[in-house]
Design a protein around this motif. Structure first.
Motif, PDB file in Angstrom:
ATOM      1  N   GLU A 128      30.727 -36.544  81.474  1.00  0.00           N
ATOM      2  CA  GLU A 128      31.526 -35.793  80.503  1.00  0.00           C
ATOM      3  C   GLU A 128      31.448 -36.455  79.132  1.00  0.00           C
ATOM      4  O   GLU A 128      31.307 -35.771  78.114  1.00  0.00           O
ATOM      5  N   ASP A 129      31.517 -37.789  79.083  1.00  0.00           N
ATOM      6  CA  ASP A 129      31.381 -38.511  77.816  1.00  0.00           C
ATOM      7  C   ASP A 129      30.009 -38.257  77.196  1.00  0.00           C
ATOM      8  O   ASP A 129      29.894 -38.041  75.985  1.00  0.00           O
TER       9      ASP A 129
ATOM     10  N   GLU B 232      26.574 -35.559  73.038  1.00  0.00           N
ATOM     11  CA  GLU B 232      25.453 -34.670  72.699  1.00  0.00           C
ATOM     12  C   GLU B 232      25.934 -33.470  71.903  1.00  0.00           C
ATOM     13  O   GLU B 232      25.270 -33.031  70.961  1.00  0.00           O
ATOM     14  N   GLU B 233      27.087 -32.930  72.248  1.00  0.00           N
ATOM     15  CA  GLU B 233      27.638 -31.793  71.505  1.00  0.00           C
ATOM     16  C   GLU B 233      27.999 -32.207  70.088  1.00  0.00           C
ATOM     17  O   GLU B 233      27.758 -31.456  69.136  1.00  0.00           O
TER      18      GLU B 233
ATOM     19  N   ARG C 106      26.599 -34.591  68.354  1.00  0.00           N
ATOM     20  CA  ARG C 106      25.336 -34.796  67.617  1.00  0.00           C
ATOM     21  C   ARG C 106      24.744 -33.472  67.180  1.00  0.00           C
ATOM     22  O   ARG C 106      24.170 -33.373  66.104  1.00  0.00           O
ATOM     23  N   GLN C 107      24.835 -32.467  68.016  1.00  0.00           N
ATOM     24  CA  GLN C 107      24.266 -31.158  67.677  1.00  0.00           C
ATOM     25  C   GLN C 107      25.051 -30.478  66.562  1.00  0.00           C
ATOM     26  O   GLN C 107      24.499 -29.730  65.778  1.00  0.00           O
ATOM     27  N   LYS C 108      26.356 -30.730  66.467  1.00  0.00           N
ATOM     28  CA  LYS C 108      27.185 -30.131  65.421  1.00  0.00           C
ATOM     29  C   LYS C 108      26.898 -30.738  64.064  1.00  0.00           C
ATOM     30  O   LYS C 108      27.108 -30.104  63.048  1.00  0.00           O
ATOM     31  N   LYS C 109      26.417 -31.991  64.032  1.00  0.00           N
ATOM     32  CA  LYS C 109      26.154 -32.661  62.740  1.00  0.00           C
ATOM     33  C   LYS C 109      24.962 -32.137  62.052  1.00  0.00           C
ATOM     34  O   LYS C 109      24.213 -31.481  61.991  1.00  0.00           O
TER      35      LYS C 109
END
Length: 140
Positions: free
Chosen positions: A128-129, A134-135, A137-140
């Protein structure tokens, strides 16, 4: 073994008995053109007969004389192999599950490794961490 002065390829002389011999280049000896045609190929009998007929009637000096017949034979043998693999693997998932059950029973365990991981709190927290990182990082 001798070296051909024409093509600088190795030539292998294979004795076929009674004084006859044929010359095959080393490159041809390592390339398998098709599976042996002396074993049964029930789906490709017509193509095999056509290839034998073509080899018997076409001049050996015409290098590409039987390519179309050979291509048809290759396609038939490929289709035959695909059908055989489908037949052999139709119950592969069931066999794999049975093997996994037997393996777990032999080890004296009642659950598989995947089931163990699903119940492991530390592993699930770590996954979960990782997913959250990863989520983010993708938003940045």
């Amino acid at each position: 073994q001798t070296t051909s002065w024409l093509s600088r390829r190795r030539i292998v002389c294979t004795d076929q008995g009674e004084g006859s011999s044929s010359f095959v280049s080393a490159r041809q000896a390592t390339i398998i053109m098709h599976p042996p045609l002396d074993r049964p190929h029930p789906e490709c009998v017509e193509e095999i007969d056509d290839l034998y007929h073509c080899h018997a009637t076409t001049s050996k000096l015409k290098f590409w004389g039987c390519n179309n017949v050979k291509f048809a034979l290759d396609q038939c043998l490929k289709k035959e192999k695909q059908n055989l693999l489908v037949e052999l693997n139709k119950d592969a998932a069931e066999k794999r599950a049975a093997e996994e059950d037997a393996y777990q029973k032999a080890l004296g365990k009642e659950m598989s490794f995947e089931d163990y991981l699903k119940k492991d709190k530390d592993f699930n927290k770590a996954m979960e961490d990782r997913r959250r990182m990863e989520e983010s990082r993708q938003k940045k």
